[in-house]
Design a protein around this motif. Structure first.
Motif, PDB file in Angstrom:
ATOM      1  N   GLU A   7       0.858  -1.202   0.000  1.00  0.00           N
ATOM      2  CA  GLU A   7       0.000   0.000   0.000  1.00  0.00           C
ATOM      3  C   GLU A   7       0.886   1.241   0.000  1.00  0.00           C
ATOM      4  O   GLU A   7       1.760   1.377   0.849  1.00  0.00           O
ATOM      5  N   ASP A   8       0.672   2.134  -0.974  1.00  0.00           N
ATOM      6  CA  ASP A   8       1.529   3.321  -1.064  1.00  0.00           C
ATOM      7  C   ASP A   8       1.037   4.481  -0.203  1.00  0.00           C
ATOM      8  O   ASP A   8       1.796   5.394   0.090  1.00  0.00           O
ATOM      9  N   GLU A   9      -0.242   4.456   0.187  1.00  0.00           N
ATOM     10  CA  GLU A   9      -0.729   5.538   1.051  1.00  0.00           C
ATOM     11  C   GLU A   9      -0.314   5.225   2.483  1.00  0.00           C
ATOM     12  O   GLU A   9      -0.841   4.307   3.112  1.00  0.00           O
ATOM     13  N   ASP A  51      -2.994  -3.239  -2.570  1.00  0.00           N
ATOM     14  CA  ASP A  51      -3.657  -2.074  -3.158  1.00  0.00           C
ATOM     15  C   ASP A  51      -3.507  -2.178  -4.682  1.00  0.00           C
ATOM     16  O   ASP A  51      -2.571  -2.804  -5.172  1.00  0.00           O
ATOM     17  N   MET A  53      -3.752   0.684  -7.106  1.00  0.00           N
ATOM     18  CA  MET A  53      -3.020   1.809  -7.681  1.00  0.00           C
ATOM     19  C   MET A  53      -1.714   1.988  -6.915  1.00  0.00           C
ATOM     20  O   MET A  53      -1.713   2.543  -5.823  1.00  0.00           O
ATOM     21  N   LYS A 101     -12.191   0.653  -0.449  1.00  0.00           N
ATOM     22  CA  LYS A 101     -11.937   1.745   0.503  1.00  0.00           C
ATOM     23  C   LYS A 101     -13.020   2.804   0.349  1.00  0.00           C
ATOM     24  O   LYS A 101     -13.445   3.054  -0.765  1.00  0.00           O
TER      25      LYS A 101
HETATM   26 CA    CA Z   1      -2.695   3.449  -3.905  1.00  0.00          CA
END
Ligand code: CA
Length: 222
Positions: A7-9, A51, A53, A101
């Motif tokens: 997950e990049d967030e 995730d 994206m 989400k």
């Molecule tokens: Ca993302």
């Protein structure tokens, strides 16, 4: 049970990581698809939360890649996309489940448990070795009916030992399944925890359940 979160967030990653850790899971986080790919090959995970994206390699591509390589770990996709087409694409790419989400942590947890159960060949809700019982739903541990109070880490370690009952588990195996990537395997932390478990599980009983296998590791058995 060791989980990889890709997950990049950062905020979501941290929220998921902290929540899962509180439930006794070992959690590693990758912040892009490439790092996710590397970690998935480096460690032995029981579940991947992915995730879609993502920088470098997107989640769908990563999912397909892992499946092509016959990596048979349950994958839960986590994303803001919620159209039917996106869900179908995700499942076709080899994901096992899909969560949109924003989500309630309780739901994420329930889905993780369901996936771990499915893959663990009808995972039991209770582990039992001799008179030692571990209720996986209530996290209650008893020996001969007497309740044993364990810290989170102790209960993660005991759960792993009970799942591997009758087999030798090495310190490396324990480190991989019970601790996370930040674990320094050159410390004696595992031995310290084994000793604490012994104090709680075996002390006062005629037959010890935790055995040291000299030069190899430990074994839990009758
Ligand atoms: Ca993302």
């Amino acid at each position: 049970m060791r989980i990889l979160v890709v997950e990049d967030e950062r905020k979501i990653a941290e929220f998921v990581r902290r929540g899962l850790k509180e439930e006794g899971y070992s959690v590693d986080v990758a912040y892009d698809g490439e790092q996710g790919y590397q970690l998935a090959h480096l460690n032995d995970y029981d579940l991947i939360i992915l995730d879609l994206m993502l920088p470098k390699i997107d989640g769908l591509t990563l999912c397909r890649q892992l499946r092509q390589e016959k990596m048979n770990i349950p994958i839960l996709i986590l994303t803001v996309r919620d159209s039917v087409k996106d869900k179908v694409t995700g499942l076709d790419a080899g994901a096992n489940d899909y969560l949109t989400k924003p989500f309630a942590f309780e739901e994420l947890l329930a889905r993780c448990r369901a996936l771990l159960r499915t893959y663990g060949e009808a995972e039991p809700t209770k582990l039992k070795v001799a008179d030692l019982e571990f209720d996986l739903l209530s996290h209650r541990v008893t020996r001969s009916g007497r309740e044993i109070y364990l810290t989170l880490k102790e209960s993660s370690l005991l759960e792993y030992l009970m799942r591997q009952a009758g087999k030798v588990v090495t310190r490396t195996m324990i480190a991989e399944h019970v601790w996370d990537i930040n674990f320094d395997s050159f410390t004696n932390v595992i031995d310290v925890y084994i000793n604490r478990l012994r104090q709680k599980i075996d002390r006062g009983f005629d037959r010890p359940l935790i055995h040291t296998i000299r030069g190899r590791g430990y074994m839990l058995r009758e």
